[in-house]
Design a protein around this motif. Structure first.
Motif, short mmCIF file in Angstrom:
data_model
loop_
_atom_site.label_atom_id
_atom_site.label_comp_id
_atom_site.label_asym_id
_atom_site.label_seq_id
_atom_site.Cartn_x
_atom_site.Cartn_y
_atom_site.Cartn_z
N SER A 12 0.84 -1.20 0.00
CA SER A 12 0.00 0.00 0.00
C SER A 12 0.87 1.25 0.00
O SER A 12 1.86 1.32 0.73
CB SER A 12 -0.90 -0.01 1.24
N ALA A 13 0.52 2.22 -0.84
CA ALA A 13 1.24 3.50 -0.88
C ALA A 13 0.28 4.59 -1.29
O ALA A 13 -0.67 4.36 -2.05
CB ALA A 13 2.41 3.43 -1.86
N LEU A 14 0.53 5.80 -0.79
CA LEU A 14 -0.34 6.94 -1.09
C LEU A 14 0.52 8.20 -1.19
O LEU A 14 1.30 8.49 -0.28
CB LEU A 14 -1.40 7.11 0.01
N VAL A 15 0.35 8.94 -2.28
CA VAL A 15 1.15 10.13 -2.55
C VAL A 15 0.23 11.31 -2.82
O VAL A 15 -0.84 11.17 -3.42
CB VAL A 15 2.07 9.87 -3.78
N ALA A 16 0.66 12.48 -2.37
CA ALA A 16 -0.01 13.75 -2.73
C ALA A 16 1.08 14.81 -2.87
O ALA A 16 2.26 14.55 -2.60
CB ALA A 16 -1.03 14.14 -1.66
N GLU A 17 0.69 16.01 -3.29
CA GLU A 17 1.68 17.07 -3.50
C GLU A 17 2.47 17.38 -2.24
O GLU A 17 3.65 17.73 -2.30
CB GLU A 17 1.00 18.34 -4.03
N PRO A 67 5.83 12.99 -3.21
CA PRO A 67 6.30 12.05 -4.23
C PRO A 67 7.74 11.58 -4.07
O PRO A 67 8.02 10.37 -4.10
CB PRO A 67 6.10 12.82 -5.54
N ASP A 68 8.68 12.50 -3.91
CA ASP A 68 10.09 12.10 -3.87
C ASP A 68 10.40 11.23 -2.66
O ASP A 68 11.18 10.26 -2.76
CB ASP A 68 10.99 13.33 -3.89
N ASP A 69 9.79 11.55 -1.53
CA ASP A 69 10.04 10.76 -0.32
C ASP A 69 9.52 9.34 -0.49
O ASP A 69 10.21 8.37 -0.14
CB ASP A 69 9.37 11.41 0.89
#
Length: 335
Positions: free
Chosen positions: A228-233, A290-292
């Motif tokens: 599971s992964a979740l990305v936002a600005e 995103p980068d992290d």
């Protein structure tokens, strides 16, 4: 962050509070198109039954819809819960899918019910014991690959049609040592369900798979990890969206099931035990900018010695889910 790491997607057609369930199914198909454009390698679909949170009950049907709307991305089940079905019928379904999308079909199988035992009995009143699972896999493998079944088998000489120049790729799915060992023994590719166990047993299962592997369908081991992964600005926005998933996971552990709530409605007062669970969930969660997140995924892939990760992303807002995949694709240099 350009790299050789492949990213894939597992979508579960999440039921979202206040939205019709048929919208979840249509959104899954649209998400597959979206992820193909952003360079994802596979798009897998899960199978669950009578579970109010997830409405993806028929991955083989959804796969046909995805096949009609995509051109490149691999399409798969993650997975078909084989004890519910006759292996011959599953082989036929997936050979038809392979005819619709030649060389793009993954047939992932598992032995978990994907439901409660009562529902499992409704799906198959003659439900086989779990000890029968290896036999089912062997039969399915023969019909999918075109191998001859052994002398005396009632299916010997019968082919699963249509026979074409390509065939589905059979995968073993699992979240324990059992699937890892069976995949290794049969020389199958293996996918570990990290998102189910929160990572517990992942490295042990991968080590067991590789140590027991012997050439079969594959000549060398091939493993992926589904997480599971979740990305936002921003980190703040990502953790805000994560509130929906957190509430669903805590509720499920205490026997409460329902549609995914919007993040504004998800928080509630936890009991002391629930708060401990929530803290552990947040510590393990792969959530952020995103980068992290991209760096964390690269680190995990290196640690597990895999060159592909499959991502599960839950958000109440479909647009936030699409954006998460977009941002991560850009951060990992997929497209």
């Amino acid at each position: 962050m350009p790299s050789t790491l492949r990213l894939s997607v597992l979508d579960q057609s999440v039921n979202r509070a206040g939205r019709p369930q048929d919208e979840s199914i249509r959104h899954t198909v649209a998400l597959a198109e979206h992820c193909e454009r952003w360079g994802y390698h596979r798009f897998w679909l899960s199978e669950h039954h009578a579970l109010p949170t997830l409405v993806g009950t028929a991955p083989e049907v959804l796969m046909a819809a995805v096949a009609a709307r995509t051109q490149r991305i691999r399409i798969g089940s993650a997975g078909v819960m084989l004890p519910h079905y006759a292996p011959f019928k599953v082989a036929e379904q997936f050979r038809v899918l392979d005819a619709l999308a030649p060389g793009r079909i993954d047939l992932g199988v598992g032995r978990a019910p994907g439901s409660d035992q009562r529902t499992a009995r409704l799906l198959n009143p003659d439900l086989q014991a779990s000890e029968d699972f290896p036999r089912q896999v062997l039969e399915l493998k023969a019909w999918v690959t075109g191998e001859e079944l052994p002398e005396g088998h009632p299916g010997r000489g019968i082919a699963a049609l249509p026979v074409t120049s390509t065939a589905p790729q059979l995968w073993m799915l699992g979240s324990s040592a059992y699937g890892a060992q069976l995949a290794g023994h049969l020389g199958l590719p293996y996918a570990f369900a990290h998102f189910i166990t929160d990572g517990e047993g992942c490295e042990q299962a991968l080590d067991l798979y590789r140590s027991t592997f012997r050439p079969g369908v594959l000549q060398e081991p091939m493993a992926v990890v589904c997480l599971s992964a979740l990305v936002a600005e921003t980190d703040e926005e990502a953790w805000h969206q994560f509130k929906s998933r957190e509430r669903a996971r805590i509720d499920r552990r205490t026997g409460r099931f329902g549609p995914l709530l919007p993040p504004e409605r998800a928080p509630r007062a936890y009991s002391e035990a629930e708060e401990v669970e929530a803290r552990l969930l947040r510590e393990r969660a792969i959530v952020g900018a995103p980068d992290d997140v991209a760096q964390r995924l690269h680190n995990l892939a290196s640690r597990w010695k895999v060159d592909e990760l499959t991502l599960v992303t839950w958000t109440w807002d479909p647009a936030a889910q699409r954006r998460s995949y977009e941002l991560l694709a850009a951060a990992c240099g997929l497209a």
